[in-house]
Design an enzyme around this catalytic site. Structure first.
Site, PDB file in Angstrom:
ATOM      1  CG  ASP A  36      -0.177   0.236   2.523  1.00  0.00           C
ATOM      2  OD1 ASP A  36       0.964  -0.283   2.673  1.00  0.00           O
ATOM      3  OD2 ASP A  36      -0.691   0.948   3.399  1.00  0.00           O
TER       4      ASP A  36
ATOM      5  CD  GLU B 234       7.210   3.287   1.371  1.00  0.00           C
ATOM      6  OE1 GLU B 234       7.699   3.907   2.322  1.00  0.00           O
ATOM      7  OE2 GLU B 234       7.776   3.157   0.280  1.00  0.00           O
TER       8      GLU B 234
HETATM    9  C1  NOJ Z   1       8.884   3.463   6.057  1.00  0.00           C
HETATM   10  C2  NOJ Z   1       7.624   3.813   5.378  1.00  0.00           C
HETATM   11  O1  NOJ Z   1       7.843   4.814   4.500  1.00  0.00           O
HETATM   12  C3  NOJ Z   1       6.541   4.116   6.373  1.00  0.00           C
HETATM   13  O2  NOJ Z   1       5.372   4.464   5.754  1.00  0.00           O
HETATM   14  C4  NOJ Z   1       6.338   2.908   7.184  1.00  0.00           C
HETATM   15  O3  NOJ Z   1       5.393   3.161   8.192  1.00  0.00           O
HETATM   16  C5  NOJ Z   1       7.640   2.404   7.767  1.00  0.00           C
HETATM   17  N1  NOJ Z   1       8.681   2.299   6.787  1.00  0.00           N
HETATM   18  C6  NOJ Z   1       7.441   1.063   8.409  1.00  0.00           C
HETATM   19  O4  NOJ Z   1       7.206   0.083   7.464  1.00  0.00           O
HETATM   20  C1  NOJ Z   2       6.346   7.299   4.137  1.00  0.00           C
HETATM   21  C2  NOJ Z   2       4.996   7.290   3.567  1.00  0.00           C
HETATM   22  O1  NOJ Z   2       4.231   6.324   4.243  1.00  0.00           O
HETATM   23  C3  NOJ Z   2       5.003   6.989   2.094  1.00  0.00           C
HETATM   24  O2  NOJ Z   2       3.719   7.121   1.586  1.00  0.00           O
HETATM   25  C4  NOJ Z   2       5.941   7.917   1.365  1.00  0.00           C
HETATM   26  O3  NOJ Z   2       6.016   7.553   0.028  1.00  0.00           O
HETATM   27  C5  NOJ Z   2       7.315   7.904   1.989  1.00  0.00           C
HETATM   28  N1  NOJ Z   2       7.252   8.117   3.396  1.00  0.00           N
HETATM   29  C6  NOJ Z   2       8.211   8.986   1.394  1.00  0.00           C
HETATM   30  O4  NOJ Z   2       7.664  10.247   1.656  1.00  0.00           O
END
Ligand code: NOJ
Ligand code: NOJ
Length: 437
Positions: free
Chosen positions: A203, A206
């Site tokens: 999603d 991520e």
């Molecule tokens: C980094 C992702 O960008 C973020 O959205 C996520 O919550 C964490 N990793 C944990 O998976």
């Molecule tokens: C974490 C977010 O969850 C994700 O949607 C985003 O792409 C990355 N950070 C980078 O900003």
């Protein structure tokens, strides 16, 4: 007695006018601020395109290189950033800014071509790249199939702009041609999403592998708009294939409405990743409607299921964060109520700037629909409510106006990734959304 009544009426009218004027000026103050600061948002965003130490056209997700390290080109964030400046381009009077935007978009196109040709672990579903254009190969939630859809949308919107300017030839040379296997950037992404939308992917946060509302919404939009572009460029077979896939996706998207919960859920068929999202309430649904919405009657902002989801989200986040108990306008909104991610550690669960702004934008969009239906009062009230969410973000911003990813739930201070590109994209699309109000 008559005189008494007359005085009463006069005084009443006076009070009504004054309080109405107060409301009006409050309303225009927020939108005036958005207007006045638009050039600033454009600069903050374009500063993150083609950084000095990166390849031309790469876009950093944020300034921070550690705690957390966001110094990468994320396909999703980049697509959203470019799409925002494409949208704002026609509203920008400043010729210098216009040229800057144009140049950066052309650089992004070249960079996108380069990364599309890369050998990655998951083909075009690969979510992030180093700023020199090589693909990131460490463990990560992959593929993320919203990425190619958002990249396609940003390029399709720019292609449409070029065609309107009479530059169709350039579009055919640089962005779309009919050849298969596809090698032009828009068609590569369209072919990929048209064939892979059924595959489980990670999603937008991520974190969860499965089938996602957000991902399907943006894929549907890219296929519909891609189909129109293909048709315009005489690629009719492809046009009808993309269109037919978008229809099938609509049936799939309808399945995300959970009757018993009374709202849209973000994910079905979860197969991997975090499993503690028990409420199944997620701002990803609202973002899907914003980034994947076409104003074509499919899940519009006045759909009862949509308004129910929106109200549930606001009502759930309001009591969740200590900073929502202070008398500050609006409500700070997070990704989903069970969230733990705080940038580096998992001791968080904070409101996010881009999530709070998503509520604002959806309310502005709803206000626009009410206005079109002739419900001026409802429209005004909804837009005023939207303003409070923008005010909330302004309240927590840094002194110099920059915005980080999150807002500490207890202190209200900016936290996590510094100077997040996506935040400025969200402010620019809000600028676009308030235009008709
Ligand atoms: C980094 C992702 O960008 C973020 O959205 C996520 O919550 C964490 N990793 C944990 O998976
Ligand atoms: C974490 C977010 O969850 C994700 O949607 C985003 O792409 C990355 N950070 C980078 O900003």
């Amino acid at each position: 007695m008559r005189n008494g009544l007359r005085y009463f009426v006069v005084i009443f009218l006076f009070i009504a006018t004054v309080s109405n004027a107060a409301v009006q000026s409050q309303q225009s103050q927020t939108r005036e601020w958005i207007n006045r600061y638009t050039p600033y948002f454009i600069s903050r965003l374009t500063d993150h395109i083609s950084p000095n130490d990166g390849a031309l056209g790469s876009i950093i997700a944020a300034k921070s290189r550690k705690s957390p390290d966001y110094y990468y080109h994320w396909v999703r964030d980049a697509g959203l950033a470019i799409d925002a400046i494409v949208q704002i381009y026609p509203l920008t009077p400043d010729i210098y800014k216009k040229n800057l935007i144009r140049r950066k978009i052309f650089e992004y196109i070249e960079f996108s071509k380069k990364i599309q040709q890369q050998n990655t672990l998951t083909g075009l579903g690969e979510p992030k790249f180093y700023v020199d254009g090589t693909s990131f190969k460490d463990p990560w939630g992959r593929p993320q199939n919203d990425g190619p859809a958002l990249r396609a949308l940003s390029l399709i919107h720019f292609a449409n702009l070029l065609i309107e300017e009479g530059n169709e030839k350039l579009v055919r040379e640089m962005l779309y041609d009919n050849r298969l296997p596809a090698s032009s950037p828009i068609k590569m992404d369209l072919e990929y999403i048209a064939h892979h939308w059924r595959d489980p992917s990670y999603d937008l946060w991520e974190e969860v592998k499965g089938t996602h509302f957000y991902t399907l919404m943006v894929i549907r939009r890219a296929l519909i708009e891609g189909s129109m572009l293909a048709h315009r460029l005489n690629d009719d077979g492809a046009a009808s294939w993309y269109k037919s896939q978008s229809r099938l996706i609509e049936t799939e998207i309808e399945k995300f409405f959970d009757q018993s919960r009374g709202h849209f859920v973000p994910t079905i068929n979860r197969i991997e990743g975090i499993d503690y999202k028990s409420s199944q309430l997620d701002i990803a649904v609202i973002l899907g409607l914003l980034h994947g919405g076409l104003n074509d009657g499919f899940l519009s902002w006045d759909d009862k299921r949509v308004t129910a989801t929106l109200e549930k989200l606001i009502g759930t986040f309001k009591p969740l964060y200590p900073i929502n108990y202070r008398s500050i306008p609006g409500v700070a909104i997070g990704r989903y109520p069970e969230d733990r991610y705080a940038g580096t550690h998992f001791n968080g669960g904070n409101p996010w700037v881009l999530c709070t702004l998503a509520i604002a934008e959806s309310l502005y969009r709803y206000a626009e629909i009410l206005k079109k239906q002739g419900n001026l009062r409802g429209s005004d009230e909804t837009a005023l409510r939207a303003d409070t969410f923008v005010e909330r973000v302004r309240y927590h911003s840094h002194q110099d106006g920059t915005l980080d990813e999150q807002i500490n739930r207890d202190t209200g201070h900016m936290t996590s990734a510094q100077d997040l590109t996506w935040n400025y994209a969200a402010l620019l699309t809000i600028r676009k959304a308030v235009e008709p109000l």
